[in-house]
Design an enzyme around this catalytic site. Structure first.
Site, PDB file in Angstrom:
ATOM      1  N   ASN A  81     -27.593  24.354   5.876  1.00  0.00           N
ATOM      2  CA  ASN A  81     -26.749  24.573   4.560  1.00  0.00           C
ATOM      3  C   ASN A  81     -27.781  24.412   3.206  1.00  0.00           C
ATOM      4  OD1 ASN A  81     -24.619  23.167   6.422  1.00  0.00           O
ATOM      5  ND2 ASN A  81     -24.005  25.237   5.879  1.00  0.00           N
ATOM      6  N   ILE A  89     -28.187  24.555  -2.331  1.00  0.00           N
ATOM      7  CA  ILE A  89     -27.101  23.960  -1.374  1.00  0.00           C
ATOM      8  C   ILE A  89     -25.918  24.546  -1.376  1.00  0.00           C
ATOM      9  CG2 ILE A  89     -25.752  21.696  -0.854  1.00  0.00           C
ATOM     10  CD1 ILE A  89     -28.135  20.295  -2.826  1.00  0.00           C
ATOM     11  N   CYS A  90     -25.528  25.132   0.155  1.00  0.00           N
ATOM     12  CA  CYS A  90     -24.339  25.644   0.296  1.00  0.00           C
ATOM     13  C   CYS A  90     -23.248  24.621   0.562  1.00  0.00           C
ATOM     14  CB  CYS A  90     -24.517  26.592   1.478  1.00  0.00           C
ATOM     15  SG  CYS A  90     -22.926  27.736   1.651  1.00  0.00           S
ATOM     16  N   LEU A  91     -22.515  24.413  -0.567  1.00  0.00           N
ATOM     17  CA  LEU A  91     -21.262  23.216  -0.616  1.00  0.00           C
ATOM     18  C   LEU A  91     -20.236  23.583  -1.520  1.00  0.00           C
ATOM     19  CD1 LEU A  91     -20.532  20.665   0.607  1.00  0.00           C
ATOM     20  CD2 LEU A  91     -21.793  19.624  -1.108  1.00  0.00           C
TER      21      LEU A  91
END
Lengths: 157, 298
Positions: A81, A89-91
């Site tokens: 991620n 960041i994939c959050l």
């Protein structure tokens, strides 16, 4: 207008006061710009990131805390991620699920949790995501561990 | 703006430039941040609109639409004089509630209601503390709401006009903060009464109560459902009437417009000093699937 600054000052004081409360996170504010922060987070134990220290950069928008901070890994990391090149960041909490109930400190905690629990189904690093999705946990772990050693561990000597 | 420029100037992260003034040469450079910036720009444009219109404008909207809707609008026309449109950004319920509530206090100079609601606000503050929220995460939103509450009462240095109230409701730095205050209050109420709300939440999503609050109540732009309305009404002790305008019709052939009154737990009701009927809600919202606006009774 100055609401974001006031809020960041409060967080700044909180960070100073609670410095020892969370030894895995060291959050530092830029001396000349309260909208710029840097964090050093420790790789969680029992993960391939253990023993590494990862640097994050925070760029806080003027509309904070109604809008989330932009956070990136400055330290290279092999994680499904996290974008391998940009450190993006994939959050969800940094995007649609953001709310002012989060702080810079708790965002760090969420990122540490993400390091320990990758979500390979929404990958930014497809190589890493594919390894996990195909069940090659060992492959993912050894790659992640290698990059932790190369990029996130203090040089010896 | 100063602080923003500073961010852009010395930021090594180029995507902090707003969508409006950056050109995307390559889609590779078009990241999540750009998408979010673009979304913020659209929302900012939407924010400029909150027109106050006679109810006839509602009929005009459906001129070539469903006959059931037109019939229902005729029924509404008998009871309601006007509609105030709220921007459609996912916060419409909370924003409608904010404006309607503050406007009521202003019109009636309802000091009794101001006095009544304050303990409820404090109760919500305590609830958030009990739930483990750090004060710094919510106190600014609480302070701003209480400030608005003071301002609508006339005869003080801080008093504002109706015109100013409209301006503030469009001003993101005030309006969104009050919306966020309501989101915190709603979230606290739901989490303090987990057992009561759990079955309703399970019916909507497949998450825990806490997750529901984190994902569907606290983030700005998340739409409201009956769970949110019930929780907010209960927490603040303010009854809310929702009038439903949809294409449903009853079997008997006659057209009627359904409404539902969200009544907070008894014993806590405000004395609607403006309203002719005691205990009837002084906030009336018009619900059309996906959106809330404010209705003004005749």
């Amino acid at each position: 207008m100055q609401a974001s600054k006031a809020r960041l000052f409060k967080e700044y004081h909180e960070v100073q006061r609670e410095k020892t409360a969370d030894p895995d996170i060291q959050l530092v504010c830029d001396e000349s710009n309260i909208f710029k922060w840097t964090a050093f987070i420790k790789g969680p134990s029992e993960t391939p990131y253990e023993g590494g220290v990862f640097q994050l950069s925070f760029s806080v928008p003027e509309q904070y805390p109604l809008q989330p901070p932009q956070v990136r890994f400055l330290t290279k990391i092999f994680h499904p991620n996290v974008h391998f090149k940009t450190g993006e960041i994939c959050l969800d909490i940094l995007k649609n699920a953001w709310s002012p109930a989060w702080t810079l400190q708790s965002v760090c905690r969420a990122i540490i949790a993400l390091m320990a629990h990758p979500e390979p189904d929404s990958p930014l690093n497809c190589d890493s995501g594919n390894l996990l999705r195909s069940g090659d946990v060992r492959g993912y772990q050894s790659m992640a561990k290698m990059y932790t050693r190369l990029a996130a561990m203090p040089k010896k000597g | 703006m100063q602080s923003k420029d500073a961010v852009v100037e010395d930021g090594e992260i180029t995507s902090s430039v707003t969508a409006a003034d950056s050109e995307f040469d390559e889609w590779n450079n078009f990241g999540d941040d750009d998408i979010m910036q673009q979304q913020y720009t659209i929302q900012a444009d939407e924010a400029k609109k909150i027109p106050f219109e006679p109810l006839s404008s509602l009929a005009a909207e459906y001129n070539s639409g469903s006959p059931i809707l037109l019939e229902k609008i005729k029924v509404l026309d008998e009871q309601y004089a006007a509609i105030r449109r709220t921007r459609g950004d996912g916060n419409c319920f909370f924003r409608s509630f904010m404006f309607s509530y503050l406007e009521h206090i202003m019109e009636c100079q309802d000091q009794a209601e101001v006095d009544r609601i304050q303990p409820n606000v404090e109760k919500s503050r305590k609830a958030l503390q009990t739930l483990g929220y750090a004060d710094l995460t919510f106190e600014d939103f609480f302070a701003l709401f209480l400030e608005q509450l003071e301002c609508v009462i006339q005869g003080k240095e801080t008093s504002i006009s109706h015109e100013e109230l409209v301006i503030r409701s469009r001003d993101q730095s005030i309006s969104d903060y009050v919306v966020m205050f309501f989101r915190f209050v709603t979230s606290a109420e739901i989490q303090m009464r987990t057992e009561f709300f759990e079955p309703f939440i399970l019916g909507l999503t497949n998450t825990t109560v806490e997750q529901f609050c984190k994902l569907s109540v606290e983030p700005m732009g998340e739409e409201s459902d009956h769970v949110h309305i019930t929780a907010l009404s209960d927490a603040l002790g303010v009854p809310i009437r929702v009038v439903y305008l949809d294409r449903s019709s009853c079997d008997t052939g006659g057209v009627s417009v359904n409404h539902h009154d969200f009544m907070p737990a008894a014993g806590d009701l405000p004395n609607a000093s403006c309203s002719s009927v005691k205990n009837s809600p002084f906030i009336t919202l018009l619900y059309r699937p996906g959106h809330y606006d404010i209705l003004y009774p005749k």
